[in-house]
Scaffold this motif. Structure first.
Motif, PDB file in Angstrom:
ATOM      1  N   LEU A 144     -35.075  10.085   9.775  1.00 58.99           N
ATOM      2  CA  LEU A 144     -34.111   9.788  10.835  1.00 58.99           C
ATOM      3  C   LEU A 144     -34.699   8.732  11.760  1.00 58.99           C
ATOM      4  N   VAL A 145     -33.926   7.672  11.990  1.00 51.72           N
ATOM      5  CA  VAL A 145     -34.375   6.547  12.816  1.00 51.72           C
ATOM      6  C   VAL A 145     -33.266   6.183  13.796  1.00 51.72           C
ATOM      7  N   ALA A 146     -33.633   5.898  15.026  1.00 49.27           N
ATOM      8  CA  ALA A 146     -32.692   5.389  16.026  1.00 49.27           C
ATOM      9  C   ALA A 146     -33.001   3.920  16.270  1.00 49.27           C
ATOM     10  N   VAL A 147     -31.975   3.083  16.234  1.00 48.42           N
ATOM     11  CA  VAL A 147     -32.135   1.647  16.455  1.00 48.42           C
ATOM     12  C   VAL A 147     -31.300   1.253  17.668  1.00 48.42           C
ATOM     13  N   LEU A 148     -31.943   0.701  18.679  1.00 44.86           N
ATOM     14  CA  LEU A 148     -31.262   0.277  19.900  1.00 44.86           C
ATOM     15  C   LEU A 148     -31.065  -1.234  19.853  1.00 44.86           C
ATOM     16  N   ALA A 149     -29.813  -1.655  19.876  1.00 46.73           N
ATOM     17  CA  ALA A 149     -29.477  -3.076  19.777  1.00 46.73           C
ATOM     18  C   ALA A 149     -29.219  -3.649  21.163  1.00 46.73           C
ATOM     19  N   GLU A 150     -30.171  -4.382  21.670  1.00 49.49           N
ATOM     20  CA  GLU A 150     -30.051  -5.070  22.959  1.00 49.49           C
ATOM     21  C   GLU A 150     -29.695  -4.118  24.097  1.00 49.49           C
TER      22      GLU A 150
END
Length: 312
Positions: free
Chosen positions: A139-145
């Motif tokens: 499980l990975v969280a990616v925060l875009a800007e």
């Protein structure tokens, strides 16, 4: 004449440093150098950042995902050091320097208005994307800007709580070592692999190449999170394997170009009359939906069943 940095008085015994002098001069260069870490230019020049409060410092003096300890120095009032003996013991066991100081000195070092008696000077915790993916997180969280430090810290905390192995912040996102962001993570910054300044397109490609489904969270998404959760109950759908969630800003969300990178654009259903969910709340719901699906798969077929990024 320059005011001396230390008094002739001695601290109450600090384990391993019974003769440690108490820092008493809030205008000393040592104190000023710690205080300057609240600003990004000083953090970049020094290669250090500040963690404040017992919880953050407690986690900073313990080994992180790579097995290393982030905290280089811990400063605390005599009373706080006596009250948090576990923090002192872990710090000294890790080779971290522990320095007692007065409340006035600590207040000058801290970024908060009402500091809680402990601060730690830490080495940066970020790692390259390849390092994070080599640990095969499911499980990975990616925060875009995402530029708001409170929002970014809250999502990182939620990711840690849901069992995510990594959090990726794209280029244009907030500095994860920003004092407010660090405080908002409540120590979780030291628990997961954190990747900063990542190219979003390259990140998505790497995640997909490792076997992760890439899902974009968006209030107007055509896919419904409840439906995906139902599919996962039947051991099908994107939540039934490694997942990377993309999250956008609080105000604008994800752009059309960013949504286009995902395998599916997913909305969290609103069953009541609320207009929307804030970023941290929506992220928590999404992350926990994946965590629940993974837990069921592990229960069915053993610890490898939920998959991990790169797992066969």
């Amino acid at each position: 004449m320059r005011t001396p940095d230390r008094s002739s008085s001695r601290a109450h015994a600090v384990q391993g440093r019974p003769d440690a002098d108490v820092l008493t001069n809030p205008r000393s260069e040592r104190v000023r150098s710690v205080r300057r870490l609240a600003g990004r230019p000083s953090r970049v020049r020094a290669g250090l950042f500040l963690a404040e409060g017992p919880q953050a410092v407690r986690e900073a003096v313990r080994p992180g995902p790579s097995g290393t300890v982030a905290a280089r120095e811990v400063y605390g009032t005599v009373e706080a050091l006596a009250r948090h003996e576990d923090v002192v013991a872990d710090a000294l066991a890790a080779g971290t320097v522990v320095r007692p100081c007065t409340a006035e000195v600590l207040a000058e070092m801290a970024d908060t208005v009402t500091p809680q008696g402990l601060v730690a000077v830490c080495r940066p915790v970020d790692v390259p994307l390849a390092t994070a993916l080599a640990r095969r997180p499911a499980l990975v969280a990616v925060l875009a800007e995402v530029r708001d430090p409170g929002n970014a810290g809250a999502v990182l905390r939620a990711a840690d709580a849901a069992g995510a192995g990594a959090v990726v912040l794209s280029a244009g996102s907030v500095d994860v070592h920003n004092p407010k962001c660090v405080r908002s993570t409540a120590g979780s910054l030291f628990h997961v692999d954190v990747v900063v300044g990542a190219d979003l397109g390259e990140t998505v490609a790497s995640l997909r190449a490792c076997g992760a489904a890439v899902l974009a969270a968006d209030g107007d998404g055509p896919a419904d999170l409840d439906d995906l959760a139902d599919e996962a109950e039947r051991r099908t759908g994107p939540l039934a394997g490694p997942v990377a969630w993309l999250f956008g800003t609080e105000a604008q969300g994800l752009s059309a170009e960013q949504r286009a990178l995902a395998d599916a654009v997913v909305r969290v259903p609103i069953h009541g009359r609320a207009e929307s969910l804030n970023l941290a709340t929506a992220a928590t719901v999404c992350l926990y939906a994946a965590a629940r699906a993974h837990r069921r798969l592990r229960a069915d077929a053993g610890p490898r069943a939920a998959g991990s990024v790169g797992a066969p």
